[in-house]
Structure formats: C-alpha cells, structure tokens
Motif scaffolding. Sequence first.
Motif, short mmCIF file in Angstrom:
data_model
loop_
_atom_site.label_atom_id
_atom_site.label_comp_id
_atom_site.label_asym_id
_atom_site.label_seq_id
_atom_site.Cartn_x
_atom_site.Cartn_y
_atom_site.Cartn_z
N ASP A 8 40.12 40.65 33.52
CA ASP A 8 39.47 40.50 34.81
C ASP A 8 38.37 41.55 34.99
N SER A 9 38.69 42.81 34.65
CA SER A 9 37.70 43.88 34.83
C SER A 9 36.52 43.71 33.86
N VAL A 10 36.80 43.26 32.64
CA VAL A 10 35.70 43.03 31.69
C VAL A 10 34.78 41.94 32.22
N LEU A 11 35.37 40.88 32.76
CA LEU A 11 34.56 39.79 33.33
C LEU A 11 33.65 40.33 34.42
N ASP A 12 34.20 41.21 35.27
CA ASP A 12 33.45 41.76 36.39
C ASP A 12 32.25 42.56 35.89
N ARG A 13 32.48 43.42 34.92
CA ARG A 13 31.40 44.29 34.44
C ARG A 13 30.36 43.51 33.63
N ALA A 14 30.78 42.42 33.00
CA ALA A 14 29.83 41.62 32.22
C ALA A 14 28.98 40.73 33.12
N VAL A 15 29.24 40.72 34.43
CA VAL A 15 28.49 40.01 35.47
C VAL A 15 28.43 38.50 35.25
N VAL A 16 27.65 38.03 34.26
CA VAL A 16 27.43 36.57 34.17
C VAL A 16 28.75 35.80 34.07
N PRO A 17 29.63 36.14 33.09
CA PRO A 17 30.87 35.36 33.06
C PRO A 17 31.72 35.55 34.31
N GLY A 18 31.75 36.78 34.85
CA GLY A 18 32.62 37.04 36.00
C GLY A 18 32.17 36.33 37.26
N TYR A 19 30.85 36.30 37.50
CA TYR A 19 30.36 35.74 38.77
C TYR A 19 30.25 34.21 38.71
N SER A 20 30.28 33.68 37.50
CA SER A 20 30.08 32.24 37.33
C SER A 20 31.39 31.48 37.51
N ARG A 21 31.33 30.18 37.29
CA ARG A 21 32.55 29.37 37.41
C ARG A 21 33.55 29.72 36.31
N LEU A 22 33.06 30.31 35.19
CA LEU A 22 33.99 30.71 34.12
C LEU A 22 34.96 31.76 34.63
N GLY A 23 34.40 32.78 35.31
CA GLY A 23 35.25 33.85 35.86
C GLY A 23 36.28 33.30 36.82
N TYR A 24 35.82 32.38 37.65
CA TYR A 24 36.74 31.78 38.64
C TYR A 24 37.86 31.04 37.93
N ARG A 25 37.48 30.25 36.92
CA ARG A 25 38.47 29.44 36.20
C ARG A 25 39.49 30.31 35.48
N ILE A 26 39.01 31.40 34.88
CA ILE A 26 39.93 32.27 34.12
C ILE A 26 40.85 33.00 35.10
N ARG A 27 40.26 33.52 36.19
CA ARG A 27 41.06 34.34 37.10
C ARG A 27 42.06 33.53 37.91
N GLU A 28 41.71 32.28 38.23
CA GLU A 28 42.58 31.54 39.16
C GLU A 28 43.97 31.32 38.58
N HIS A 29 44.09 31.43 37.24
CA HIS A 29 45.41 31.25 36.65
C HIS A 29 46.29 32.48 36.85
N ALA A 30 45.65 33.62 37.12
CA ALA A 30 46.41 34.87 37.16
C ALA A 30 46.52 35.48 38.55
N TRP A 31 45.71 35.00 39.50
CA TRP A 31 45.65 35.78 40.74
C TRP A 31 46.82 35.50 41.68
N SER A 32 46.91 36.41 42.68
CA SER A 32 48.05 36.33 43.59
C SER A 32 48.02 35.01 44.35
#
Length: 320
Positions: A8-32
């Motif tokens: 999650d933190s790597v996605l955030d710092r890499a900006v493009v993957p984190g802010y895009s739909r990719l970041g959302y898709r990856i994180r939604e499996h793990a978030w609270s």
Amino acid sequence: MNLGSIVDSVLDRAVVPGYSRLGYRIREHAWSGDPAPQALRGKTAMVTGANSGIGKAIADGLAALGATVVMVSRNLERIEGARAELAAEHPDADLRAAVCDVADLSDVRRFVTELGARLPSLDVVIHNAGLLPEARAETADGHEITLATHVLGPVLMTELLIPTLAASPDPRVILMSSGGMYTQALPVDDPEYRVGPYRGATAYARTKRIQVALTPLLAERWKPDGISVYCMHPGWSDTPGVVTSLPTFRKLTKPLLRTAEQGADTAIWLAATQPAPPTGQFWHDRRQRPEHYLPFTRESNADRARVWAYCAQAIGLPDS
Ligand SMILES: NC(=O)c1ccc[n+]([C@@H]2O[C@H](COP(=O)([O-])OP(=O)(O)OC[C@H]3O[C@@H](n4cnc5c(N)ncnc54)[C@H](OP(=O)(O)O)[C@@H]3O)[C@@H](O)[C@H]2O)c1
C-alpha cells in the motif's frame, strides 16, 4: 508492518499506480470493512458540489447507507437534475437539493441561515466543491477563487453550522483535497496568489495544501463541540471536472482513471465507519497518509498559524 501495508505504501509513493484505478483495485481487497448496511439511517449529511462527479457519487453512497442527504450546488437546475437521478435509484431516500455558491461568503451566510433553520441536527458535512480555473479570478469578496472555494467558504460554512453539528452525537466534517497538494508548499506569504505569473494548477494545489495544513488546527478548534474533521484525497477520477480542466491529462491517463464512485469511496467511509477515525488527519483509500513527500513543502507550526490567522481574518473570525 505487514506485506499488505508495505504494498500500500509503495503504491502511494509511486503516485501513478496508487492514485489510479489499479491502486484502488489492489487496496480494496485489504482495507478495513465497509460501513454497516444502513449505517447512516436517521442521520443527515450535506455534500457540496453534489451535482457532478465525485460529489454526486458521494451523495449516492450516503443515500445508499440510509442518510438524509442535502445536495448542495451553485446551480438550481443542475442540482435538481442530479437529485432526480439519485431519487430514481433510491426511491426511499430523503434527498434534498439546495443552492449555495461556496466561494461567495455572503451566500454561505445566507445558506446557513436558511438551512440552519430547517435542520434540527447535522451529522456529516463533506466540502467537496472544487475547481481548477484557467485564469486568476476574484470573488465578490475580493478573494482568489480557489482559496475562496477550497478554504474560506468551507471553513466559514462549518463555523456557522457548529450549533447544528453539535446537536449530532458524532458530527464529522470532511475536506476534499487533492494529491496535487504534494507538489506545493503552504503559500504563507501569498495566500491570495497575487505575486508571480498565475497558473490555475498551482493555485489549485496550493489551496488544497492549505486544506491539509489547516486540518489539525481545525480539529483542535472544533473538538470542544465534538466535531471530528478529516482531510482526504480521492486519487485520479474521471469526472466532468477533469474533462474540462485537464483534457490532456485525461487523454493520457484515461484507461487508468478511477470512476467517480471509486474517488468517492474514502469520503463515504470516513462519514460512516464506526468508530469515528481519529480527528485531524489526512486520508486516502481508507488509510491515514503522510502530509508531505517532498522536503521543500514542509511548513512550521508558525507557518500554519500565519495562514490560519489570514483565513480567520478573511472570513471575520477570531483566530484563536
Ligand atoms: N477528479 C479527480 O481526479 C480529483 C482529484 C483530486 C481532487 N479532486 C477533488 O474532488 C472534488 C470533486 O471534483 P470532481 O473531479 O468531481 O470535479 P467536478 O466534476 O468539476 O465537480 C466539482 C463540483 O464542485 C462544484 N463547484 C465548484 N465551485 C463551486 C462553488 N463555488 N460553489 C458550489 N459548488 C461549486 C461544481 O459545480 P458546477 O457544476 O456548477 O461547476 C461541481 O459540482 C474537487 O474538490 C476536486 O478538487 C478531484
């Protein structure tokens, strides 16, 4: 830190993957977890800029959780249209259309006087209205347009709504910032962007930075009334605002952009999750995020206090 947290933190710092739909898709499996069904039943929420994009998606999500939603826009026809669309999707929901130009401090005062008289209490306010102007413009009060829209109007509106918010057992206020603020330092000496060549994107990011910087101060200020305040950024979402203001960015990134619903997710979660998350923090994709990645953007407490003093004076508040 577990593996999910590191990714999650790597996605955030890499900006493009984190802010895009990719970041959302990856994180939604793990978030609270999602807020409970009908988590907002019996509660009233207000969303500004609710006729379009992320704001309309937020109103949709709040209505789905059972809230009475006051949808605010500066244009009656547009907000009535959006309200009718959502009402068709949520036939049992209590959706109300209201008009306020949040950049116009007199209109904010008028709006709160009229709204305050109608609402016995208010549980959630989401200051979502935003714009990225082409050229420098000033409001009727003489304030630069992004400062007025993103900071002065929302703070004044919240201040005037304190008695209505304080009547709720768990009032929450959410400021919609932008990841663009990571590129800008707090404009301590020039909050109205009077100096140097004006760039709309810079004005936008500076005032989104002001939202982030003031959030801890506002949290302290509103704590005695039990009000929690959150600042967040939605990632990059394909909305009418992006179509109009950032056509080249949209052309280049379109396959990666989030939907407005994905951009709205964290605001809805902050409004409804239990228990209330800690006040005064900055959020993205349901997690607290750093306020700075670049060293030159860091400000001191004295800088924050100066910008707050300016804003408080601009909207006619005592600054302590
Ligand atoms: N989309 C993204 O990728 C992205 C990224 C970072 C942050 N954000 C933030 O997310 C929020 C929503 O943006 P969006 O992308 O959904 O843009 P949008 O489609 O342009 O929606 C912005 C909304 O704000 C309203 N608004 C602007 N000025 C206003 C004023 N003075 N008074 C009342 N309403 C006003 C607009 O009303 P009109 O229809 O009348 O113009 C519109 O309803 C903004 O704060 C934006 O900065 C978006």
